[in-house]
Design a protein around this motif. Sequence first.
Motif, PDB file in Angstrom:
ATOM      1  N   LEU A  45      -5.190   2.020  -3.695  1.00  0.00           N
ATOM      2  CA  LEU A  45      -5.142   1.215  -4.908  1.00  0.00           C
ATOM      3  C   LEU A  45      -3.897   1.566  -5.711  1.00  0.00           C
ATOM      4  N   SER A  93     -10.342  -4.502  -2.382  1.00  0.00           N
ATOM      5  CA  SER A  93     -10.456  -3.361  -1.481  1.00  0.00           C
ATOM      6  C   SER A  93      -9.119  -3.119  -0.800  1.00  0.00           C
ATOM      7  N   LYS A  94      -8.515  -1.988  -1.130  1.00  0.00           N
ATOM      8  CA  LYS A  94      -7.241  -1.626  -0.514  1.00  0.00           C
ATOM      9  C   LYS A  94      -7.296  -0.168  -0.075  1.00  0.00           C
ATOM     10  N   ASP A 153      -6.194  -7.402 -11.353  1.00  0.00           N
ATOM     11  CA  ASP A 153      -6.370  -6.063 -10.796  1.00  0.00           C
ATOM     12  C   ASP A 153      -7.835  -5.666 -10.755  1.00  0.00           C
ATOM     13  N   ALA A 154      -8.612  -6.133 -11.743  1.00  0.00           N
ATOM     14  CA  ALA A 154     -10.028  -5.764 -11.810  1.00  0.00           C
ATOM     15  C   ALA A 154     -10.764  -6.774 -12.678  1.00  0.00           C
ATOM     16  N   THR A 183      -4.547   0.671 -11.446  1.00  0.00           N
ATOM     17  CA  THR A 183      -5.916   0.192 -11.233  1.00  0.00           C
ATOM     18  C   THR A 183      -6.874   1.354 -11.072  1.00  0.00           C
ATOM     19  N   ARG A 184      -6.494   2.353 -10.293  1.00  0.00           N
ATOM     20  CA  ARG A 184      -7.338   3.529 -10.120  1.00  0.00           C
ATOM     21  C   ARG A 184      -7.558   4.236 -11.446  1.00  0.00           C
ATOM     22  N   THR A 190       0.887   6.598  -6.748  1.00  0.00           N
ATOM     23  CA  THR A 190      -0.319   7.373  -7.038  1.00  0.00           C
ATOM     24  C   THR A 190      -0.043   8.860  -6.914  1.00  0.00           C
ATOM     25  N   TYR A 246     -12.890  -4.905  -7.890  1.00  0.00           N
ATOM     26  CA  TYR A 246     -11.462  -4.778  -7.607  1.00  0.00           C
ATOM     27  C   TYR A 246     -11.233  -5.021  -6.120  1.00  0.00           C
ATOM     28  N   ALA A 281       0.824  -1.207   0.000  1.00  0.00           N
ATOM     29  CA  ALA A 281       0.000   0.000   0.000  1.00  0.00           C
ATOM     30  C   ALA A 281       0.859   1.259   0.000  1.00  0.00           C
TER      31      ALA A 281
END
Length: 309
Positions: A280, A276-277, A140-141, A284-285, A85, A274, A78
């Motif tokens: 993300l 739950s983190k 990832d999704a 993925t986002r 991110t 996707y 994370a």
Amino acid sequence: METLANLESFVRSAESGSFSTAARRLALTPAAVSRNVAMLERNLGVRLFQRSTRKLTLTEAGERFLQAIEGNLAGLQAAIAGVATDQGEPAGTLRVSMSPTFGIDHILPLLPAFLARYPRIRPDWQFENRQVDLIAEGFDAAIGGGIELAPGVVARPLAPAHIIAVASPAYMKGRIPPADPAGLAALDGIVMRSSRTGRVRHWTMRNAAGIEVPSALPETIITNDPAAMCRAATLGLGATMVAVPDVLAQLEGGTLVRLAPKWYADAGSISLYYASKTLLPAKTRAFIDFVAEAFRRERLAERFAGSLA
């Protein structure tokens, strides 16, 4: 200091008892996972696995090491995702699962613009009619409808999953178009057998007033794939019941027409799934937001709604 790749390879291999399964989850080759684990063992100076031709078994030292780091690995992942991110361009392999017809017709056309915006992302997209285990299989999704939520997985609804009855104009020539689900009984039915349950799926249809009536489509032709059902209908073999997205192009092009137009079956929602983190991964986002933006721009939720036609 050990690399995150070595630690991830060890933890996923320990969880699955297999380098091959761990490799699928990490989007690596089994050889790469094996090398990462071997490097970790060499750096630590202990053997973490007992290896056989069938499976991996943790040694006593491996069990202690797994207990020590397993709870901290998610935090490390994370933290790295958060840095990416905030400061970096979305990058890396993006593994997504979706059904063939829906994915090819409605998601694949988004790919050129997506890659133009995020050139460092490498798509690894799987088109298949099955529910994947996002976490265990390393996706990832996923995009689909009617998927049971596993622990740790969240869903972001995109559009309704409405099922409607359709047939070709040629097949309906000389026939009385059914005005309600009961009228479907007079037609040749193209129906679907579930690969998971082995049963033929029949739908209960509803109208705007909330009245519900079981559909009466006969089992004239049975298949296990929505694309085959649509193709059989366009060939004039009978009527079928499929999701609106799967026949939207045919309806708009006139190769199929809707039957019992005020009636539809509600199969829930088409959603993005996707893990739950807290944070993300940026890739993925970026994908989630891009697809949601495209659905809003193209008004796909309205176009997929069988209740509005």
